[in-house]
Design a protein around this motif. Structure first.
Motif, PDB file in Angstrom:
ATOM      1  N   HIS A  91       0.844  -1.196   0.000  1.00 37.75           N
ATOM      2  CA  HIS A  91       0.000   0.000   0.000  1.00 37.75           C
ATOM      3  C   HIS A  91       0.877   1.243   0.000  1.00 37.75           C
ATOM      4  CE1 HIS A  91      -3.601   2.390   0.696  1.00 37.75           C
ATOM      5  NE2 HIS A  91      -2.947   3.063   1.628  1.00 37.75           N
ATOM      6  N   CYS A  92       0.394   2.281  -0.650  1.00 37.33           N
ATOM      7  CA  CYS A  92       1.063   3.580  -0.648  1.00 37.33           C
ATOM      8  C   CYS A  92       0.154   4.593   0.021  1.00 37.33           C
ATOM      9  CB  CYS A  92       1.397   4.035  -2.065  1.00 37.33           C
ATOM     10  SG  CYS A  92       2.660   3.026  -2.877  1.00 37.33           S
ATOM     11  N   ASN A  93       0.699   5.271   1.003  1.00 41.46           N
ATOM     12  CA  ASN A  93      -0.061   6.217   1.802  1.00 41.46           C
ATOM     13  C   ASN A  93       0.244   7.636   1.338  1.00 41.46           C
ATOM     14  OD1 ASN A  93      -1.397   7.626   3.782  1.00 41.46           O
ATOM     15  ND2 ASN A  93       0.041   7.118   5.416  1.00 41.46           N
ATOM     16  N   ASP A 167       1.217  -2.516  11.375  1.00 43.26           N
ATOM     17  CA  ASP A 167       2.620  -2.588  10.961  1.00 43.26           C
ATOM     18  C   ASP A 167       2.925  -1.341  10.132  1.00 43.26           C
ATOM     19  OD1 ASP A 167       5.171  -3.544  10.422  1.00 43.26           O
ATOM     20  OD2 ASP A 167       4.493  -5.063   8.982  1.00 43.26           O
ATOM     21  N   ALA A 168       4.193  -1.034   9.973  1.00 46.77           N
ATOM     22  CA  ALA A 168       4.645   0.052   9.091  1.00 46.77           C
ATOM     23  C   ALA A 168       4.141   1.424   9.525  1.00 46.77           C
ATOM     24  CB  ALA A 168       4.252  -0.219   7.634  1.00 46.77           C
ATOM     25  N   GLU A 169       3.874   1.590  10.817  1.00 40.72           N
ATOM     26  CA  GLU A 169       3.533   2.937  11.305  1.00 40.72           C
ATOM     27  C   GLU A 169       4.733   3.857  11.183  1.00 40.72           C
ATOM     28  OE1 GLU A 169       3.031   6.241  14.233  1.00 40.72           O
ATOM     29  OE2 GLU A 169       4.617   4.753  14.069  1.00 40.72           O
ATOM     30  N   GLU A 170       5.900   3.357  11.578  1.00 41.40           N
ATOM     31  CA  GLU A 170       7.095   4.194  11.546  1.00 41.40           C
ATOM     32  C   GLU A 170       7.544   4.501  10.120  1.00 41.40           C
ATOM     33  OE1 GLU A 170       7.902   5.590  14.093  1.00 41.40           O
ATOM     34  OE2 GLU A 170       7.618   4.333  15.856  1.00 41.40           O
ATOM     35  N   ALA A 176      -1.947   1.507   9.064  1.00 45.34           N
ATOM     36  CA  ALA A 176      -3.259   2.059   9.396  1.00 45.34           C
ATOM     37  C   ALA A 176      -3.977   2.544   8.150  1.00 45.34           C
ATOM     38  CB  ALA A 176      -3.102   3.201  10.398  1.00 45.34           C
ATOM     39  N   ALA A 177      -3.229   3.142   7.219  1.00 42.24           N
ATOM     40  CA  ALA A 177      -3.845   3.598   5.970  1.00 42.24           C
ATOM     41  C   ALA A 177      -4.374   2.420   5.168  1.00 42.24           C
ATOM     42  CB  ALA A 177      -2.828   4.391   5.153  1.00 42.24           C
ATOM     43  N   ASP A 243      -1.227   6.804  13.893  1.00 39.66           N
ATOM     44  CA  ASP A 243      -2.159   5.946  13.151  1.00 39.66           C
ATOM     45  C   ASP A 243      -3.580   6.494  13.171  1.00 39.66           C
ATOM     46  OD1 ASP A 243      -0.467   4.037  12.142  1.00 39.66           O
ATOM     47  OD2 ASP A 243      -0.783   2.594  13.756  1.00 39.66           O
ATOM     48  N   LEU A 244      -3.938   7.192  14.248  1.00 40.98           N
ATOM     49  CA  LEU A 244      -5.304   7.701  14.343  1.00 40.98           C
ATOM     50  C   LEU A 244      -5.621   8.679  13.216  1.00 40.98           C
ATOM     51  CD1 LEU A 244      -7.874   7.527  16.008  1.00 40.98           C
ATOM     52  CD2 LEU A 244      -7.051   9.440  17.389  1.00 40.98           C
ATOM     53  N   THR A 245      -4.610   9.359  12.690  1.00 40.71           N
ATOM     54  CA  THR A 245      -4.826  10.264  11.556  1.00 40.71           C
ATOM     55  C   THR A 245      -5.466   9.523  10.391  1.00 40.71           C
ATOM     56  OG1 THR A 245      -2.900  11.569  12.222  1.00 40.71           O
ATOM     57  CG2 THR A 245      -3.692  11.863   9.962  1.00 40.71           C
TER      58      THR A 245
END
Length: 732
Positions: A91-93, A167-170, A176-177, A243-245
């Protein structure tokens, strides 16, 4: 009257010195409570976390270390009696304008109760930054999520409960996205309690909600976190994200919980189990468990209003409808103006401005002291090791400046001075209400005392109560702003927080109707404190082992021109400087730079296709970096570019320049498709690859890094920078 003023002067001095001493020793409201009445089992939560982290090596997303953490995490979830499901996808955020941040996260979710809609979701992330093991960021969230689920297992709740470990939050909130966009579970979520950390210690802060926030405020449980609507308003103005964003667009209720103490250990190797405060884990667990239970106890999601709220020392939560807070502030302004007008006509205009000028001069003097120390100290974060010295310096400077103005003003009516101070505060809060309504927490619960004082002034028999009511207003103000000041220092660090903190905390003195006009030698007392603290501030060490300097070694090879780079946040330590020939001053990009050997390059580009249909050209490339942990493309002057596809994903990219970043093993081979206009200037592309670790050549610098310095964020690394040239159009 003269004797009363003298007594008032001494009271003002004593209160000022007491406040100065208490604030210097330790800001209020920042430590986690040592004892909390909660069923949350801290020992069990930490034991699970220790098992999950294993050897505590950093585990960034899509790495072998993260695979091992994930396997142990899944085992702990099953051991606790739950059935996890893993959702893996590329995924690309598009979190930033003109940017696409990509990865292949493996999100883990499990139901605590039977599945259902309008669920309450407990969220945290399990990956870490490359520089640190992430015991707090976000191991504390993972540990609390598992123990919270264990505590709720088998309970009868009005709403279902789901746990999501992203995963991948950092890497850029990618997990999250991906959940919000692709996972069917996202449509079943009605509320989220998210956990984060920007340090390793301290009490829990609830710093973000959804909007409107009525249900979110009602879900703040007991024991209380530090929570106020001013913090949530200011957080919305900052560029920070969690992540909440990515989850808020799901139209959910929300509470974002975090610890921020020990911020110099954040994203460093010291974010480990040894530095993780057990009291912080207990407080996070207790507040999160309570919030989840309160959300889950109410199945309805009926219309809600906007609230302003604040805790008082984590003992009491004060909540008001936002409109009511504005009304109270307006009535308080009228009451304060009435009290001021009744104070007499002598020097009425000058007296009205005396508190404002005194506060401005005091805060300005404190800010000037901070700027002077910063100019004399070579370190960027000079207050880390001995913050009490800097609290004393800035506070005593503020008191010296403010008391000097009060002395010169010849104001001999303390109650009138206090009334003027409340007028100014009310005016400033109401002026900013449309933009930062949370500011009303500073005075909304003090204003009833001011209003009562104005009413008492109208009744001859009750006029003696006016000073006592104004003292009550000042005390309520102090109880609210002391923890706010402590939170500001924890969040911004003492060397940056001085003006805002002092403006909040020491304004209290101007609300006291017993301070009187200071004697001529009062400013001198505080000036002596300032002088002694200034000498200490320019001489004390800036860093300790537990509050380290951030020092990352980068070995960069820019198209064959290689250098060692160290951020200019202070001079290069002598032992490190002896290992390479660093330039005598930092470069214009803010780095200390030294020549370094070139890096062996295993990167390559394959042209997979290059076609033209009508006025549109499509170029498909394989960008290969077999040993890289991250690849990045920076695309400039790309007016001819129409779309980009990365490993089959098409991120929504707007604006220029265009940035594409991809983290993890999946990104070692990037298939990038450019859709371009045939006519027009073709884009310039800079290709950057990063490998974690300084490498053999850089190791000679890292082994000399002092114990009071640590790598941060991405950590020591090797970086290759090359131009990437697109092929010419067929037949061009």
């Amino acid at each position: 009257m003269t004797e009363l003023i003298r007594i008032g002067s001494w009271r003002g001095i004593i209160v000022g010195l007491l406040l100065l001493a208490l604030w210097t020793l330790r800001p209020f409201g920042v430590d986690a409570p040592s004892a909390v009445d909660t069923p949350f089992d801290t020992d069990r939560a930490v034991a699970r976390l220790a098992t999950i982290l294993g050897d505590e090596r950093p585990h960034p997303t899509d790495s072998a270390a993260n695979d091992a953490v994930e396997a142990r995490l899944l085992a702990e979830i099953r051991k606790a009696g739950f059935t996890p499901q893993v959702d893996e996808r590329f995924h690309c955020n598009g979190i930033r304008e003109g940017a696409a941040i990509c990865a292949r996260p493996r999100n883990i979710a499990f139901w605590v109760t039977s599945p259902g809609d309008n669920a309450v979701m407990v969220a945290a992330h399990y990956d870490s930054v490359p520089a640190g093991p992430g015991a707090a960021d976000d191991g504390i969230g993972v540990a609390v999520a598992l123990e919270t689920a264990y505590q709720l297992k088998g309970k009868t709740l009005a709403r279902p409960v789901l746990v999501l470990l992203t995963d991948a939050e950092e890497a850029g909130l990618v997990g999250a996205a991906a959940f919000a966009v692709h996972d069917p579970l996202a449509k079943r979520v009605g509320a989220v309690v998210n956990m984060e950390a920007r340090g390793t210690t301290g009490g829990v802060n609830m710093f973000q909600t959804s909007s409107p926030n009525g249900r979110d405020a009602a879900a703040i449980g007991r024991p209380l976190p530090s929570a106020n609507s001013l913090a949530t308003d200011f957080y919305e103005l900052l560029p920070n994200d969690t992540d909440l964003t990515m989850l808020l667009p799901l139209d959910i209720d929300a509470g974002n919980y975090s610890i921020i103490g020990g911020g110099k250990r954040y994203h460093t190797p010291l974010d480990d189990l040894a530095h993780l405060d057990r009291n912080s884990v207990r407080h996070m667990g207790a507040t999160t468990l309570s919030a989840v239970e309160r959300f889950a106890a109410k199945p309805s999601r009926a219309a809600e209003g906007r609230r302003i709220y604040t805790d008082v020392g984590r003992q009491l939560l004060l909540v008001l409808p936002q409109f009511a807070a504005a009304v109270v502030m307006g009535l308080g302004l009228l009451a304060a103006a009435f009290l001021y007008w009744r104070g007499g006509a002598a020097r009425r205009v000058r007296s009205a401005f005396t508190p404002l000028v005194a506060i401005a001069v005091g805060t300005g003097l404190a800010t000037g002291a901070a700027m002077l120390v910063a100019a004399l100290r070579p370190e960027a974060a000079f207050g880390t090791a001995y913050p009490a010295v800097f609290r004393l310096l800035y506070a005593s400077a503020a008191l010296a400046g403010a008391s000097a103005i009060l002395t010169l003003s010849r104001e001999d009516n303390p109650a009138r001075c206090a009334a003027a101070s409340w007028c100014w505060l009310a005016v400033l809060i109401l002026a900013a209400f449309a933009f930062v309504p949370g500011l009303t927490i500073l005075a909304a619960w003090s204003m009833p005392f001011v209003i009562a004082a104005a009413c008492a002034a109208l009744v001859p028999a009750a006029r003696r109560a006016v000073p006592f009511l104004l003292v009550g207003a000042a005390i309520v103000y102090l109880l609210i702003v002391l923890p706010l000041g402590g939170g500001l220092e924890e969040g911004l660090f003492v060397e940056h927080a001085a003006p805002a903190t002092l403006l909040l905390v020491f304004m209290f003195l101007f609300f006291l109707p017993v301070a009187g006009r200071p004697t001529r030698w009062t400013p001198a007392i505080f000036a002596l404190f300032t002088l002694g603290a200034f000498v200490a501030a320019v001489t004390v060490p800036a860093y300790t082992r537990d509050s380290p300097r951030h020092l990352t070694v980068v070995h960069e090879d820019d198209n064959g021109k290689a250098a060692f780079l160290i951020d200019d946040n202070g001079p290069v330590p002598p032992a490190v400087a002896a290992q390479a020939t660093f330039a005598p001053k930092p470069d214009d990009k803010g780095y200390w730079r030294a020549p370094a050997p070139t890096l062996a390059d295993d990167g390559s580009i394959e042209i997979l296709s290059n076609t033209v249909v009508g006025n549109r050209r499509t170029v498909r490339l394989a960008v290969l970096a077999p040993s890289a942990d991250r690849q990045e493309l920076l695309i400039k002057d790309g007016k001819a570019m129409r779309n980009i596809t990365v490993n089959g994903a098409r991120p929504a990219i707007r604006g220029e320049p265009v940035y594409i970043g991809c983290t993890g093993r999946t990104c070692q081979r990037l298939e990038v498709q450019f859709e371009l206009a045939v006519k027009g200037k073709q884009p310039e592309i800079s290709w950057r690859r990063t490998r974690y670790g300084a490498g053999e050549a850089g190791e000679k610098l890292t082994v000399k890094r002092p114990a009071t310095a640590q790598p941060v964020h991405v950590g020591d690394r090797q970086v290759w920078i090359r131009p990437l040239r697109l092929p010419a159009a067929p037949g061009g």
